[in-house]
Design a protein around this motif. Structure first.
Motif, PDB file in Angstrom:
ATOM      1  N   SER A  38       0.966  -1.186  -0.090  1.00 47.74           N
ATOM      2  CA  SER A  38      -0.025  -0.149   0.039  1.00 47.74           C
ATOM      3  C   SER A  38       0.799   1.210  -0.027  1.00 47.74           C
ATOM      4  O   SER A  38       2.069   1.371   0.117  1.00 47.74           O
ATOM      5  CB  SER A  38      -1.068   0.035   1.133  1.00 47.74           C
ATOM      6  N   GLU A 136      -9.848   8.488  -7.993  1.00 45.98           N
ATOM      7  CA  GLU A 136     -10.946   7.961  -9.254  1.00 45.98           C
ATOM      8  C   GLU A 136      -9.959   6.933  -9.704  1.00 45.98           C
ATOM      9  O   GLU A 136     -10.518   5.955 -10.322  1.00 45.98           O
ATOM     10  CB  GLU A 136     -11.341   9.177  -9.961  1.00 45.98           C
ATOM     11  N   ARG A 139      -9.623   3.856  -7.774  1.00 42.79           N
ATOM     12  CA  ARG A 139     -11.215   3.093  -7.672  1.00 42.79           C
ATOM     13  C   ARG A 139     -11.214   2.306  -9.214  1.00 42.79           C
ATOM     14  O   ARG A 139     -11.698   1.081  -9.122  1.00 42.79           O
ATOM     15  CB  ARG A 139     -12.158   3.941  -7.486  1.00 42.79           C
ATOM     16  N   ALA A 140     -10.810   3.084 -10.050  1.00 35.69           N
ATOM     17  CA  ALA A 140     -10.862   2.229 -11.383  1.00 35.69           C
ATOM     18  C   ALA A 140     -10.096   0.881 -11.530  1.00 35.69           C
ATOM     19  O   ALA A 140     -10.388   0.055 -12.217  1.00 35.69           O
ATOM     20  CB  ALA A 140     -10.612   3.221 -12.626  1.00 35.69           C
ATOM     21  N   GLU A 141      -9.168   0.941 -10.530  1.00 33.71           N
ATOM     22  CA  GLU A 141      -8.436  -0.185 -10.421  1.00 33.71           C
ATOM     23  C   GLU A 141      -8.606  -1.253  -9.261  1.00 33.71           C
ATOM     24  O   GLU A 141      -7.944  -2.000  -8.762  1.00 33.71           O
ATOM     25  CB  GLU A 141      -6.720   0.068 -10.436  1.00 33.71           C
ATOM     26  N   ASP A 142     -10.050  -0.979  -8.755  1.00 34.79           N
ATOM     27  CA  ASP A 142     -10.587  -1.667  -7.456  1.00 34.79           C
ATOM     28  C   ASP A 142      -9.518  -1.336  -6.168  1.00 34.79           C
ATOM     29  O   ASP A 142      -9.421  -2.622  -5.590  1.00 34.79           O
ATOM     30  CB  ASP A 142     -10.707  -3.080  -8.064  1.00 34.79           C
ATOM     31  N   ARG A 143      -8.902  -0.522  -6.470  1.00 31.44           N
ATOM     32  CA  ARG A 143      -7.913  -0.099  -5.178  1.00 31.44           C
ATOM     33  C   ARG A 143      -8.888   0.720  -4.165  1.00 31.44           C
ATOM     34  O   ARG A 143      -9.370   1.548  -4.328  1.00 31.44           O
ATOM     35  CB  ARG A 143      -6.644   0.557  -5.581  1.00 31.44           C
ATOM     36  N   PRO A 144      -8.822   0.651  -2.887  1.00 30.80           N
ATOM     37  CA  PRO A 144      -9.266   1.284  -1.660  1.00 30.80           C
ATOM     38  C   PRO A 144      -8.509   2.677  -1.736  1.00 30.80           C
ATOM     39  O   PRO A 144      -7.310   2.692  -2.077  1.00 30.80           O
ATOM     40  CB  PRO A 144      -9.082   0.659  -0.488  1.00 30.80           C
ATOM     41  N   HIS A 188      -5.905  -2.071   4.753  1.00 27.56           N
ATOM     42  CA  HIS A 188      -6.485  -2.210   3.177  1.00 27.56           C
ATOM     43  C   HIS A 188      -5.323  -2.548   2.157  1.00 27.56           C
ATOM     44  O   HIS A 188      -4.889  -1.418   1.533  1.00 27.56           O
ATOM     45  CB  HIS A 188      -7.314  -0.921   3.014  1.00 27.56           C
ATOM     46  N   SER A 191      -4.031  -0.380  -1.200  1.00 28.51           N
ATOM     47  CA  SER A 191      -4.757   0.985  -1.012  1.00 28.51           C
ATOM     48  C   SER A 191      -3.784   2.158  -1.461  1.00 28.51           C
ATOM     49  O   SER A 191      -2.466   2.103  -1.218  1.00 28.51           O
ATOM     50  CB  SER A 191      -5.228   1.277   0.183  1.00 28.51           C
TER      51      SER A 191
END
Length: 373
Positions: A38, A136, A139-144, A188, A191
Protein backbone atom coordinates in the motif's frame (compact mmCIF):
# COMPACT_ATOMS: atom_id res chain seq x y z
CA UNK A 1 9.78 41.45 -20.54
CA UNK A 2 9.08 37.78 -21.19
CA UNK A 3 8.54 35.29 -18.39
CA UNK A 4 10.89 32.33 -18.39
CA UNK A 5 11.33 29.39 -16.07
CA UNK A 6 14.59 29.32 -14.12
CA UNK A 7 17.09 26.76 -15.33
CA UNK A 8 16.64 23.36 -13.71
CA UNK A 9 18.34 20.01 -14.00
CA UNK A 10 16.83 17.84 -16.74
CA UNK A 11 16.61 15.06 -14.15
CA UNK A 12 14.61 17.16 -11.69
CA UNK A 13 11.40 15.40 -10.72
CA UNK A 14 8.11 17.25 -10.94
CA UNK A 15 5.19 17.02 -8.54
CA UNK A 16 3.14 16.19 -11.61
CA UNK A 17 4.82 12.76 -11.79
CA UNK A 18 4.25 11.73 -8.17
CA UNK A 19 0.89 10.07 -8.87
CA UNK A 20 2.27 7.85 -11.63
CA UNK A 21 5.22 6.87 -9.41
CA UNK A 22 2.86 5.71 -6.66
CA UNK A 23 0.68 3.62 -8.98
CA UNK A 24 3.76 2.07 -10.55
CA UNK A 25 5.06 1.15 -7.07
CA UNK A 26 1.78 -0.57 -6.24
CA UNK A 27 2.07 -2.61 -9.43
CA UNK A 28 5.77 -3.31 -8.91
CA UNK A 29 6.59 -1.49 -12.15
CA UNK A 30 8.35 1.65 -10.88
CA UNK A 31 11.90 2.52 -11.80
CA UNK A 32 11.93 5.16 -9.05
CA UNK A 33 10.31 3.37 -6.08
CA UNK A 34 10.37 -0.19 -4.70
CA UNK A 35 7.19 -2.25 -4.75
CA UNK A 36 4.78 -1.58 -1.86
CA UNK A 37 1.68 -3.38 -0.65
CA UNK A 38 0.00 0.00 0.00
CA UNK A 39 1.16 3.60 -0.36
CA UNK A 40 0.77 6.70 1.78
CA UNK A 41 1.32 10.13 0.26
CA UNK A 42 1.95 12.72 2.98
CA UNK A 43 1.70 16.32 1.83
CA UNK A 44 3.10 18.98 4.17
CA UNK A 45 1.63 22.22 2.90
CA UNK A 46 4.11 25.11 2.64
CA UNK A 47 7.35 23.22 3.35
CA UNK A 48 10.09 24.06 0.84
CA UNK A 49 13.19 21.91 0.54
CA UNK A 50 15.47 24.88 1.22
CA UNK A 51 13.53 25.85 4.34
CA UNK A 52 13.54 22.27 5.57
CA UNK A 53 17.30 21.90 5.15
CA UNK A 54 17.88 25.22 6.90
CA UNK A 55 15.99 23.88 9.92
CA UNK A 56 17.20 20.29 9.85
CA UNK A 57 17.87 20.39 13.58
CA UNK A 58 14.14 20.83 14.18
CA UNK A 59 13.19 18.03 11.77
CA UNK A 60 15.53 15.14 12.47
CA UNK A 61 13.10 12.43 11.36
CA UNK A 62 12.34 14.17 8.08
CA UNK A 63 15.92 15.04 7.19
CA UNK A 64 17.65 11.85 8.35
CA UNK A 65 19.31 10.58 5.21
CA UNK A 66 17.90 13.38 3.05
CA UNK A 67 20.15 13.71 0.03
CA UNK A 68 20.59 16.34 -2.66
CA UNK A 69 18.32 14.44 -5.02
CA UNK A 70 15.46 14.09 -2.53
CA UNK A 71 13.62 17.06 -4.01
CA UNK A 72 10.93 17.73 -6.57
CA UNK A 73 9.92 20.85 -8.46
CA UNK A 74 6.53 22.42 -7.92
CA UNK A 75 4.39 23.85 -10.69
CA UNK A 76 3.70 27.44 -11.68
CA UNK A 77 2.28 29.31 -9.97
CA UNK A 78 3.78 27.82 -6.81
CA UNK A 79 0.54 28.02 -4.90
CA UNK A 80 -1.68 25.48 -3.17
CA UNK A 81 -4.62 25.48 -5.60
CA UNK A 82 -2.38 24.78 -8.59
CA UNK A 83 0.22 22.52 -6.98
CA UNK A 84 -2.05 20.33 -4.85
CA UNK A 85 -4.31 19.74 -7.84
CA UNK A 86 -1.32 18.79 -10.00
CA UNK A 87 -0.09 16.36 -7.33
CA UNK A 88 -3.52 14.76 -6.95
CA UNK A 89 -4.33 14.50 -10.66
CA UNK A 90 -0.92 14.06 -12.27
CA UNK A 91 -1.83 16.92 -14.62
CA UNK A 92 -0.26 20.34 -15.19
CA UNK A 93 -2.19 23.52 -14.28
CA UNK A 94 -2.71 24.13 -18.00
CA UNK A 95 -4.69 20.89 -18.09
CA UNK A 96 -6.59 20.86 -14.80
CA UNK A 97 -7.32 24.59 -15.01
CA UNK A 98 -6.53 25.75 -11.46
CA UNK A 99 -4.00 28.31 -12.64
CA UNK A 100 -3.81 30.50 -9.54
CA UNK A 101 -5.25 31.40 -6.17
CA UNK A 102 -7.92 33.70 -7.60
CA UNK A 103 -8.84 33.69 -11.29
CA UNK A 104 -11.45 35.35 -13.44
CA UNK A 105 -14.35 33.30 -14.73
CA UNK A 106 -14.74 35.36 -17.88
CA UNK A 107 -18.08 33.78 -18.81
CA UNK A 108 -19.68 35.29 -15.69
CA UNK A 109 -17.16 38.07 -14.98
CA UNK A 110 -16.58 36.73 -11.45
CA UNK A 111 -13.27 36.36 -9.62
CA UNK A 112 -13.13 32.84 -8.18
CA UNK A 113 -11.12 32.00 -5.08
CA UNK A 114 -10.04 28.47 -5.96
CA UNK A 115 -9.43 27.42 -2.37
CA UNK A 116 -12.44 28.77 -0.51
CA UNK A 117 -14.79 30.44 -3.00
CA UNK A 118 -16.39 27.55 -4.83
CA UNK A 119 -19.77 27.68 -3.13
CA UNK A 120 -20.01 31.47 -2.74
CA UNK A 121 -19.00 32.07 -6.33
CA UNK A 122 -21.17 29.33 -7.82
CA UNK A 123 -18.47 27.07 -9.26
CA UNK A 124 -19.10 23.37 -9.92
CA UNK A 125 -16.00 21.41 -8.86
CA UNK A 126 -16.78 18.55 -11.25
CA UNK A 127 -16.78 20.74 -14.36
CA UNK A 128 -14.26 23.43 -13.33
CA UNK A 129 -11.69 20.72 -12.52
CA UNK A 130 -12.56 17.77 -14.75
CA UNK A 131 -9.29 15.79 -14.72
CA UNK A 132 -9.51 12.40 -12.98
CA UNK A 133 -8.01 12.39 -9.49
CA UNK A 134 -5.58 9.77 -8.23
CA UNK A 135 -8.41 8.43 -6.09
CA UNK A 136 -10.72 7.96 -9.06
CA UNK A 137 -7.88 6.21 -10.85
CA UNK A 138 -7.37 3.97 -7.82
CA UNK A 139 -11.07 3.08 -7.69
CA UNK A 140 -10.94 2.24 -11.41
CA UNK A 141 -8.28 -0.35 -10.52
CA UNK A 142 -10.43 -1.63 -7.62
CA UNK A 143 -8.01 -0.16 -5.09
CA UNK A 144 -9.21 1.36 -1.80
CA UNK A 145 -8.60 5.12 -1.71
CA UNK A 146 -8.59 7.36 1.36
CA UNK A 147 -7.89 11.01 2.15
CA UNK A 148 -7.02 11.84 5.77
CA UNK A 149 -7.38 15.50 6.65
CA UNK A 150 -8.84 18.23 8.82
CA UNK A 151 -12.57 17.87 9.42
CA UNK A 152 -13.32 21.45 8.35
CA UNK A 153 -12.17 20.67 4.81
CA UNK A 154 -14.29 17.55 4.30
CA UNK A 155 -17.12 19.11 2.30
CA UNK A 156 -15.39 22.07 0.69
CA UNK A 157 -15.52 22.72 -3.04
CA UNK A 158 -11.76 22.38 -3.30
CA UNK A 159 -11.98 18.96 -1.65
CA UNK A 160 -14.65 17.91 -4.15
CA UNK A 161 -12.42 19.11 -6.99
CA UNK A 162 -9.26 17.34 -5.84
CA UNK A 163 -10.23 14.42 -3.60
CA UNK A 164 -13.03 12.92 -5.69
CA UNK A 165 -13.07 9.16 -5.34
CA UNK A 166 -11.50 9.11 -1.88
CA UNK A 167 -13.17 8.17 1.36
CA UNK A 168 -12.49 11.19 3.56
CA UNK A 169 -11.36 10.41 7.10
CA UNK A 170 -11.04 13.30 9.55
CA UNK A 171 -8.41 13.34 12.29
CA UNK A 172 -7.24 16.07 14.66
CA UNK A 173 -3.52 16.56 15.22
CA UNK A 174 -0.75 15.81 12.72
CA UNK A 175 0.18 12.74 14.80
CA UNK A 176 -3.41 11.49 14.69
CA UNK A 177 -3.61 12.04 10.93
CA UNK A 178 -0.38 10.14 10.27
CA UNK A 179 -1.41 7.32 12.59
CA UNK A 180 -4.79 7.09 10.86
CA UNK A 181 -3.19 7.05 7.41
CA UNK A 182 -0.74 4.30 8.38
CA UNK A 183 -3.54 2.25 9.93
CA UNK A 184 -5.70 2.53 6.81
CA UNK A 185 -2.81 1.52 4.57
CA UNK A 186 -2.09 -1.52 6.74
CA UNK A 187 -5.72 -2.66 6.98
CA UNK A 188 -6.43 -2.19 3.27
CA UNK A 189 -3.72 -3.86 1.16
CA UNK A 190 -3.31 -2.30 -2.27
CA UNK A 191 -4.68 1.03 -1.10
CA UNK A 192 -3.67 4.59 -1.86
CA UNK A 193 -3.85 6.85 1.21
CA UNK A 194 -3.35 10.62 1.20
CA UNK A 195 -2.50 12.51 4.40
CA UNK A 196 -2.66 16.31 4.47
CA UNK A 197 -0.74 18.42 7.02
CA UNK A 198 -1.44 22.19 6.69
CA UNK A 199 0.11 23.42 9.96
CA UNK A 200 3.43 24.74 8.59
CA UNK A 201 1.69 26.69 5.84
CA UNK A 202 -0.66 28.38 8.28
CA UNK A 203 2.15 29.34 10.66
CA UNK A 204 4.31 30.59 7.80
CA UNK A 205 1.62 32.85 6.37
CA UNK A 206 0.86 34.39 9.73
CA UNK A 207 4.30 34.60 11.33
CA UNK A 208 6.87 33.87 8.64
CA UNK A 209 9.23 31.03 7.85
CA UNK A 210 11.70 30.47 10.70
CA UNK A 211 9.42 32.18 13.21
CA UNK A 212 8.96 30.38 16.52
CA UNK A 213 5.44 29.43 15.45
CA UNK A 214 6.66 27.97 12.14
CA UNK A 215 9.48 26.03 13.83
CA UNK A 216 7.01 24.70 16.39
CA UNK A 217 4.71 23.50 13.59
CA UNK A 218 7.66 21.83 11.86
CA UNK A 219 8.68 20.06 15.06
CA UNK A 220 5.12 18.79 15.59
CA UNK A 221 5.01 17.44 12.04
CA UNK A 222 8.43 15.84 12.43
CA UNK A 223 7.33 14.07 15.61
CA UNK A 224 4.25 12.80 13.80
CA UNK A 225 6.34 11.35 10.99
CA UNK A 226 8.92 9.78 13.29
CA UNK A 227 6.65 6.76 13.80
CA UNK A 228 7.56 3.63 11.87
CA UNK A 229 5.39 2.76 8.89
CA UNK A 230 3.70 -0.66 8.86
CA UNK A 231 5.58 -3.44 7.09
CA UNK A 232 5.25 -3.27 3.31
CA UNK A 233 3.72 0.21 3.27
CA UNK A 234 5.57 2.77 1.16
CA UNK A 235 5.48 6.36 2.40
CA UNK A 236 6.29 9.35 0.21
CA UNK A 237 6.49 12.77 1.92
CA UNK A 238 6.39 15.94 -0.16
CA UNK A 239 4.93 19.45 -0.28
CA UNK A 240 3.09 21.71 -2.69
CA UNK A 241 5.41 24.74 -2.39
CA UNK A 242 7.83 26.57 -0.13
CA UNK A 243 7.70 30.18 1.07
CA UNK A 244 9.61 33.42 1.30
CA UNK A 245 9.10 36.06 3.97
CA UNK A 246 7.99 39.43 2.61
CA UNK A 247 9.06 42.33 4.87
CA UNK A 248 6.99 45.51 4.88
CA UNK A 249 9.60 47.47 2.92
CA UNK A 250 9.35 44.95 0.07
CA UNK A 251 5.63 45.52 -0.43
CA UNK A 252 4.89 47.23 -3.75
CA UNK A 253 1.49 48.90 -3.64
CA UNK A 254 -0.24 49.80 -6.91
CA UNK A 255 -2.47 52.85 -6.69
CA UNK A 256 -5.19 53.97 -9.11
CA UNK A 257 -2.78 55.70 -11.53
CA UNK A 258 -0.98 52.37 -12.10
CA UNK A 259 -4.20 50.49 -12.79
CA UNK A 260 -5.48 52.35 -15.84
CA UNK A 261 -7.13 49.89 -18.22
CA UNK A 262 -7.29 47.10 -15.63
CA UNK A 263 -10.59 45.24 -15.28
CA UNK A 264 -9.63 42.91 -12.40
CA UNK A 265 -6.63 41.55 -10.54
CA UNK A 266 -6.40 37.92 -9.50
CA UNK A 267 -3.65 35.56 -8.46
CA UNK A 268 -1.82 36.54 -5.29
CA UNK A 269 0.84 39.12 -4.37
CA UNK A 270 3.79 36.99 -5.48
CA UNK A 271 2.10 36.24 -8.84
CA UNK A 272 -0.67 38.46 -10.13
CA UNK A 273 -3.09 37.69 -12.92
CA UNK A 274 -3.95 41.08 -14.45
CA UNK A 275 -7.15 41.12 -16.52
CA UNK A 276 -7.37 44.12 -18.85
CA UNK A 277 -10.41 46.07 -19.99
CA UNK A 278 -11.73 45.15 -23.45
CA UNK A 279 -9.91 47.01 -26.19
CA UNK A 280 -6.73 47.68 -24.20
CA UNK A 281 -3.59 46.96 -26.22
CA UNK A 282 -1.91 44.07 -24.38
CA UNK A 283 1.59 44.77 -25.71
CA UNK A 284 1.42 48.42 -24.67
CA UNK A 285 0.04 47.50 -21.25
CA UNK A 286 2.81 44.94 -20.77
CA UNK A 287 5.46 47.52 -21.67
CA UNK A 288 3.98 50.05 -19.24
CA UNK A 289 3.77 47.57 -16.37
CA UNK A 290 7.32 46.40 -17.08
CA UNK A 291 8.55 49.97 -16.87
CA UNK A 292 6.59 50.74 -13.70
CA UNK A 293 7.86 47.59 -11.97
CA UNK A 294 11.39 47.52 -13.38
CA UNK A 295 13.69 45.69 -10.96
CA UNK A 296 10.74 44.72 -8.74
CA UNK A 297 8.80 42.20 -10.82
CA UNK A 298 8.85 40.45 -14.17
CA UNK A 299 5.88 41.12 -16.45
CA UNK A 300 4.72 39.03 -19.38
CA UNK A 301 1.61 38.32 -21.40
CA UNK A 302 -0.57 35.25 -21.32
CA UNK A 303 0.94 34.26 -24.67
CA UNK A 304 4.46 34.67 -23.23
CA UNK A 305 3.63 32.35 -20.34
CA UNK A 306 1.99 29.68 -22.47
CA UNK A 307 4.83 29.75 -25.01
CA UNK A 308 7.39 29.38 -22.21
CA UNK A 309 5.56 26.33 -20.89
CA UNK A 310 4.97 27.89 -17.49
CA UNK A 311 1.59 26.19 -17.12
CA UNK A 312 2.81 22.93 -18.66
CA UNK A 313 3.19 21.57 -22.17
CA UNK A 314 -0.55 21.66 -22.86
CA UNK A 315 -2.96 24.48 -22.02
CA UNK A 316 -6.64 23.85 -22.60
CA UNK A 317 -9.00 26.53 -23.84
CA UNK A 318 -10.70 26.65 -20.43
CA UNK A 319 -7.39 27.06 -18.58
CA UNK A 320 -6.17 29.72 -21.02
CA UNK A 321 -9.33 31.74 -20.43
CA UNK A 322 -8.51 31.91 -16.70
CA UNK A 323 -4.95 33.18 -17.18
CA UNK A 324 -4.52 36.94 -16.90
CA UNK A 325 -3.80 39.08 -19.95
CA UNK A 326 -0.66 40.02 -18.01
CA UNK A 327 1.26 38.03 -15.40
CA UNK A 328 3.30 39.86 -12.76
CA UNK A 329 5.87 37.75 -10.90
CA UNK A 330 7.55 39.47 -7.95
CA UNK A 331 11.33 39.25 -7.76
CA UNK A 332 13.34 38.27 -4.70
CA UNK A 333 11.26 38.51 -1.54
CA UNK A 334 8.86 41.20 -2.76
CA UNK A 335 5.12 41.21 -3.32
CA UNK A 336 2.78 43.40 -5.38
CA UNK A 337 -0.57 44.57 -4.01
CA UNK A 338 -3.63 46.30 -5.41
CA UNK A 339 -3.84 49.38 -3.20
CA UNK A 340 -7.38 50.15 -4.41
CA UNK A 341 -8.85 46.83 -3.23
CA UNK A 342 -11.33 47.06 -0.38
CA UNK A 343 -9.79 44.11 1.44
CA UNK A 344 -6.16 44.76 2.40
CA UNK A 345 -5.80 41.88 4.87
CA UNK A 346 -3.38 40.10 2.55
CA UNK A 347 -0.77 42.74 3.29
CA UNK A 348 -0.51 41.32 6.79
CA UNK A 349 0.80 37.97 5.57
CA UNK A 350 4.49 37.42 6.23
CA UNK A 351 5.26 34.12 4.49
CA UNK A 352 4.12 34.09 0.86
CA UNK A 353 4.49 32.05 -2.30
CA UNK A 354 3.40 31.80 -5.91
CA UNK A 355 6.58 32.94 -7.65
CA UNK A 356 9.56 31.32 -9.32
CA UNK A 357 12.29 31.38 -6.67
CA UNK A 358 13.94 28.10 -5.61
CA UNK A 359 12.65 28.72 -2.08
CA UNK A 360 9.10 28.50 -3.44
CA UNK A 361 9.46 25.86 -6.15
CA UNK A 362 11.82 23.27 -4.67
CA UNK A 363 10.01 20.87 -2.34
CA UNK A 364 11.19 17.78 -0.44
CA UNK A 365 10.47 14.33 -1.84
CA UNK A 366 11.29 11.93 0.99
CA UNK A 367 11.00 8.16 1.14
CA UNK A 368 10.04 6.13 4.21
CA UNK A 369 8.71 2.69 5.04
CA UNK A 370 8.96 0.29 2.08
CA UNK A 371 10.25 3.17 -0.05
CA UNK A 372 13.25 3.92 2.19
CA UNK A 373 16.65 3.47 0.59
Amino acid sequence: MSLMLPSESPSARSLVGVADDLFAALRGESAALPRATSVVLVLIDGLGAIGLRAHAGHARALTAGMGKKDVAVSVFPSTTAAALTSTLTGAWPGEHGLVGYRVLDRSRDVLVNQLTGWEAEGVDPATWQSMPTVFERARAEDRPAFAVGVAAYESSGFTRATLRGAEFVAAGTPAERVETAFDLAERHPGSLVYCYLPEADKAGHRHGVASLAWVSALEEIDRALSRTAPSGVGVLVTSDHGMVDVPAHRQVVLEAEHLHGVHAIGGEPRMLHVYLDPGVDVAQASARWSEDLAGLADVGTREDAIAAGLFGPTVTEAAASRIGDLLVVARGNGAVYDGTAADQRGRGMVGQHGGLTPEERQVPLLRFGAFAR
